[in-house]
Design an enzyme around this catalytic site. Sequence first.
Site, short mmCIF file in Angstrom:
data_model
loop_
_atom_site.label_atom_id
_atom_site.label_comp_id
_atom_site.label_asym_id
_atom_site.label_seq_id
_atom_site.Cartn_x
_atom_site.Cartn_y
_atom_site.Cartn_z
N GLU A 126 0.84 -1.19 0.14
CA GLU A 126 -0.01 0.05 -0.08
C GLU A 126 0.99 1.19 -0.01
O GLU A 126 1.83 1.40 0.71
CB GLU A 126 -1.05 0.08 1.07
CG GLU A 126 -2.15 -1.14 0.86
CD GLU A 126 -2.85 -1.47 2.32
OE1 GLU A 126 -2.24 -1.51 3.17
OE2 GLU A 126 -4.17 -1.06 2.13
N ASP A 147 -11.37 8.80 -21.88
CA ASP A 147 -11.37 7.49 -21.28
C ASP A 147 -11.10 6.63 -22.64
O ASP A 147 -12.12 6.34 -23.63
CB ASP A 147 -12.66 6.95 -20.78
CG ASP A 147 -12.55 5.49 -20.49
OD1 ASP A 147 -11.74 4.73 -21.02
OD2 ASP A 147 -13.59 5.11 -19.85
N ARG A 196 -5.21 -7.45 -17.37
CA ARG A 196 -6.35 -6.90 -17.24
C ARG A 196 -6.12 -5.70 -16.13
O ARG A 196 -5.56 -6.23 -15.05
CB ARG A 196 -7.55 -7.80 -16.71
CG ARG A 196 -7.47 -9.14 -17.36
CD ARG A 196 -9.09 -9.52 -17.08
NE ARG A 196 -10.39 -8.87 -17.44
CZ ARG A 196 -10.70 -8.79 -18.71
NH1 ARG A 196 -10.16 -9.57 -19.42
NH2 ARG A 196 -11.50 -8.08 -18.97
N LYS A 228 -6.98 -4.09 -23.38
CA LYS A 228 -7.78 -4.11 -24.91
C LYS A 228 -6.61 -3.99 -25.94
O LYS A 228 -5.85 -4.94 -26.25
CB LYS A 228 -8.91 -3.04 -25.02
CG LYS A 228 -9.86 -3.38 -23.78
CD LYS A 228 -10.96 -2.36 -23.78
CE LYS A 228 -11.85 -2.61 -22.77
NZ LYS A 228 -12.12 -1.98 -21.51
N1 DSN Z 1 -16.42 -4.35 -20.95
C1 DSN Z 1 -15.91 -3.36 -21.60
C2 DSN Z 1 -16.11 -3.54 -23.19
O1 DSN Z 1 -16.42 -4.62 -23.54
O2 DSN Z 1 -16.01 -2.62 -23.89
C3 DSN Z 1 -16.17 -1.96 -21.44
O3 DSN Z 1 -15.97 -2.12 -20.04
#
Ligand code: DSN
Length: 425
Positions: free
Chosen positions: A48, A192, A227, A221
């Site tokens: 922390e 975002d 993640r 992504k």
């Molecule tokens: N679950 C994500 C997506 O599939 O775009 C967004 O949080």
Amino acid sequence: MADALVFSLLDKELKRQREGIELIASENFTSLEVMKAMGSVATNKYAEGYPGKRYYGGCEVVDEIETLAIERLKQAFKASWANVQPHSGAQANTAVFLACLKPGDKILGLDLSMGGHLTHGSPANFSGKTYQAFFYGVDKETGLVNYEQLEQIARTEKPKMIICGASAYSRDWDYKRIRSVADEIGALVLADIAHPAGLIAAGVLNDPFDHCHIVTSTTHKTLRGPRGGVIMMRNDFDNPYGIKDPKGNIRSMSSLLDLAVFPGMQGGPLEHVIAAKAVAFGEILDPSFKTYQLDVQQNAQTMAAAFVAKGYHLISGGTVNHLMLIDLRNKNITGKKAQETLDRAHITLNKNAVPFDDKSPFVTSGIRIGVPAITTRGLKAEHMGTVVEMIDTVLMNADDEQVVTNVRNEVKSFMLQFPLYPELG
Ligand code: DSN
């Protein structure tokens, strides 16, 4: 001793990933090194605080790991400050709101039903319950963000924060225009970039950093990491509106954001995930990352054109990023049925509301398709026609189980040409 049950399920999941066509726009396949760092001894450590300022002993090594992650991320986005501790994109957004807003303050984001995200003010989410949320949408004809509407609501409601970014939007953003109206009304701008972050890091899409005060992202992504979430700024905007910390002191924006992540809303950081983030951010700095992002964009555009040629209605007519949103109403199949039938053919994607949808979010009129994962598998533009052909065959024969089974077999032999994690046996 191995837990036979859990590890056999993980083997089953590997087989599923290997044999299917993965088109969920928010998914990707990390490198083995990213996975190795995530499954490492760093999971054992409590840390922390922040590097050099921890509440536990024995943090000297994780301090180095976290500092490396921060420095690599800053280099990748030419940012001047970064926090790599958010456990997810939702946590990153929560921390930004906690740092910059008071309960009841107004926020303005893209409507969830038009491609936005839950954490941008949806009534179902903490953001919509805690703050007074207003929404802009997309233009019905063009499918593009309705900037006139955004500006009009901004001027009327004077939100404290304008949020740009989306989960199902296939076009780029005019960050400069949003910043301009934000300056007029004294609002902060949050970008975002969870979805297009990889394309932005590679310089393939507009750069939000000079116009948006704060930028959040997920790391799993298009960024192809573990993640998780991150918060960044290119310039510490030096808290232009004099926001105070919990003790009433005006501080720099970066320290407000650090305080909001910890101790504001998270406890111990996931240092094993931060180690994996460091590996992934190192991969962004390699020239091959730009080639990958250009392939993603090329694959998406080729796939979009193939769908259009088959009479599919793409929102905004196409894509400039990694995804496309298809309105299936002229094809007489709902998003729900399309997702479920394609799943049986081992083609994985998600049903998605389309702008001005007349169906519920559980049914929807559309599907969202993304190419980051198949591009990582090695599929190129010349393979997109085959993928579209298989999807179209399933959708046009959704009630014929034999056709679906035939496509499933085709999908399997097609994807075995593109090995996934061969090192795992
Ligand atoms: N679950 C994500 C997506 O599939 O775009 C967004 O949080």
